[in-house]
Design an enzyme around this catalytic site. Structure first.
Site: not given
Length: 633
Positions: A215, A351, A467, A536
């Site tokens: 992150e 991902d 989600e 996304e």
């Protein structure tokens, strides 16, 4: 005379001891932080409600996040309070690299164009597009001003009650993550204010005990590099800060096999030998390549490229040796460089490892074939096992990206038929791969994936995608809607254990659950009903619009934006919501930095002129930060 002198000596000694104890106790106390150091948390980049059928492996244990109520906002005019002694970036290594892998050299190769050649738009289309563009910019300004007022220089704004959270190092994640968005939208005064704040940032140590290296890399390192490239290098401080972050994070790679410690106890690293964790999320090691490579290119320091290329070589060596050859499982043993786990997905926790393969090929100017080879090796198992066509009431020709678990000795592959908002990046990834690798047959797959995410937005009460959810797979190529089959799946997938009347058939049970739990036709379960301001879906819609020029994708983006703005806006900014199936969802009082870094940037870019964020000029990292691509002559 002897006894009194002895007593005086004892008394004097006792006084000295008492004073020493008092002194050192007070000195130690004064050196402690004034408040407990904020704790780290698992980022909302990961799904919060894993499937019962496909349970997510547990990452290394994390300490709970600091209670937001325990800390008020620091006034914008004041720096954050001191949090303890500072340390410098690690100056010497326990496991130094013996031979640095250099950046690939030579003239960049010619790579096929991604963007559509746009024709001149009509005056009506231009007026509509510019009105939509202005609305997105207005939303961005609203959230940015809320951040400046209530959480300036802090990581994350609390958009309902005001205040802030410390989630990613405490340096100001939202500020850094938003830099290139400010530049892109022409908010130059705000950009200059942010630059002044950047100059004061000290990246020698974070305000957390455990640092999430992934992150920190995508938000801070990526944020500085993207703003530097987008502003054409006009602000050297951005590259200087990027190097500070890179030098600091480089210490996480100081392990025997040079695999990084992804949840890094930075404070003990200089003195303590460290090893990578045996249970490491694949996305957290496989998604560092773009940022460290771009840093190496701009600083002419190959050690940053070397750091991530070691990881790529391990992924390459092991790609065909996993229990689902071609794909990497969600969890890897980074300590041994092995991949024995049996859960596979392109959703959360995996991902961007896949996303970065074609993007790294572009960033390196096509000078190595390794990333193309690895990307193309993933496609056959992805198409066969991960993407599926769901049965829908309108017989839509769409695809959803899901996950599988391999049982036994790779004898049985069990799909979960579970979609994630995070998985919506796949349409853009497959589209980019189809263009740059001349795989035109993959464009239809990319379109069906993008259309699948649009479908999920269009078919909830709020017009916003949940989600995590399940859908019913098609039985044959015709894939006609079968309501009884859908209801049976609803009954099977439900997590309800109370309230269901007795004596119901499978179909009747499904109908009761669908009504009671607000499950729209087409969805068989909604396991996580939140929307946390994710990017996304609009990311892939933006990419596919730029690839095709089809206005229907702008229209889909506008429907999504208006729905999101309607349900998430607060007096301060925009907030995550708790249930997209409810008529009036509750506000979760969270605004992750990707709302300003990614979501609104993509909404803005899809209505901007095509040369804004030109996909043949820039490659975007997983936080939507644009890095300049080397272009073939």
């Amino acid at each position: 005379m002897f006894l009194p002198r002895r007593r005086l000596t004892v008394i004097a000694l006792a006084i000295c001891i008492a004073f020493s104890l008092w002194y050192f106790n007070n000195i130690q106390y004064s050196l402690r932080p004034l408040a407990p150091l904020p704790s780290s948390q698992d980022s909302l980049k990961q799904p919060q409600s894993p499937s019962d059928d496909f349970p997510a492996p547990k990452p290394p244990p994390q300490t709970p996040i600091q209670d937001p109520g325990a800390s008020g906002p620091v006034p914008p005019s004041q720096p954050a309070p001191p949090t303890g002694p500072k340390i410098k970036a690690q100056e010497s290594e326990h496991y130094p690299v013996q031979s640095i892998i250099p950046l690939p050299g030579g003239t960049p190769a010619k790579i096929s164009k991604i963007q559509h050649v746009f024709s001149i738009e009509t005056s009506d289309d231009r007026v509509e597009r510019e009105e939509r563009l202005a609305a997105v910019k207005k939303s961005f300004i609203h959230s940015w001003q809320g951040y400046k007022k209530h959480a300036w220089k802090q990581d994350e704004l609390l958009p309902v009650k005001g205040g802030y959270l410390t989630t990613f190092g405490g340096w100001g994640a939202t500020l850094v993550d938003s830099l290139d968005s400010l530049w892109l939208m022409g908010l130059k005064d705000d950009f200059e204010d942010a630059i002044k704040a950047v100059e004061e940032m000290d990246f020698s140590s974070p305000n957390m005990e455990d640092l999430n290296v992934f992150e920190t890399t995508i938000r801070y390192l990526g944020g500085f590099l993207g703003a530097y490239d987008l502003s054409n290098g006009q602000y050297p401080i951005l590259l200087n800060k990027a190097k500070e972050v890179g030098e600091f994070l480089y210490g996480a790679f100081d392990t025997p096999n040079r695999m990084p410690v992804t949840r890094w106890k930075w404070d003990s690293a200089p003195e303590t030998k460290q090893e990578a964790h045996p249970n490491t999320l694949i996305a957290e090691v496989g998604s560092l390549t773009l940022e460290f490579t771009r840093l190496a290119q701009l600083t002419d320091d190959p050690k940053f490229y070397d750091a991530v290329q070691h990881i790529t070589n391990v992924l390459d060596e092991q790609q065909k040796l996993t229990v689902l050859p071609g794909l990497w499982p969600i969890i890897m043993d980074a300590q041994r460089g092995q991949f024995d786990d049996v859960g596979f997905t392109l959703g959360g926790m995996a991902d961007s490892t896949y996303e970065y393969l074609p993007k790294q090929h572009m960033l390196l100017g096509g000078l190595t074939k390794q990333y193309r080879k690895m990307y193309e090796a993933t496609l056959a198992p992805i198409m066969k096992h991960i993407f599926f066509r769901p049965m829908t009431p309108d017989d839509a020709d769409i695809l959803v990206s899901s996950g599988v678990r391999v049982n036994g000795n790779a004898e049985t592959i069990v799909p979960d038929f579970e979609g994630q908002h995070l998985g919506c990046f796949t349409g853009g990834m497959i589209g980019i791969g189809a263009k740059i690798f001349d795989r035109s047959e993959d464009l239809k797959t990319a379109r069906r994936l993008v259309d699948g995410c649009i479908w999920a937005y269009n078919h909830t009460q709020t017009g916003i995608m949940p989600e995590i959810f399940n859908m019913v797979p098609c039985q044959d190529e015709r894939c006609r809607w079968d309501e009884d089959r859908w209801l049976k799946f609803v009954g099977i997938k439900t997590r309800r254990i109370e309230g269901i009347p007795e004596g119901l058939s499978d179909v009747e049970k499904g109908r009761w659950v669908a009504s009671a739990d607000r499950i729209p036709p087409g969805f068989s379960a909604i396991k996580d009903r939140r929307y946390i301001l994710r990017p996304e879906a609009i990311e892939s819609i933006f990419i596919f619009y730029r690839m095709t020029g089809e206005k229907k994708y702008q229209d889909a983006a506008w429907r999504m934006f208006t729905a999101i703005e309607n349900y998430t806006r607060t007096d301060i900014a925009n907030s995550a919501i708790d249930d997209v199936t409810a008529e009036t969802p509750g506000k979760a009082d969270r605004m992750e930095s990707f709302w300003l870094a990614e979501t609104l940037k993509y909404f803005y870019a899809i209505f901007a002129d095509p040369e804004v964020l030109d996909l043949d000029t820039y490659v975007l990292n997983t936080e939507a930060h644009p890095f300049k691509r080397p272009i073939a002559p």
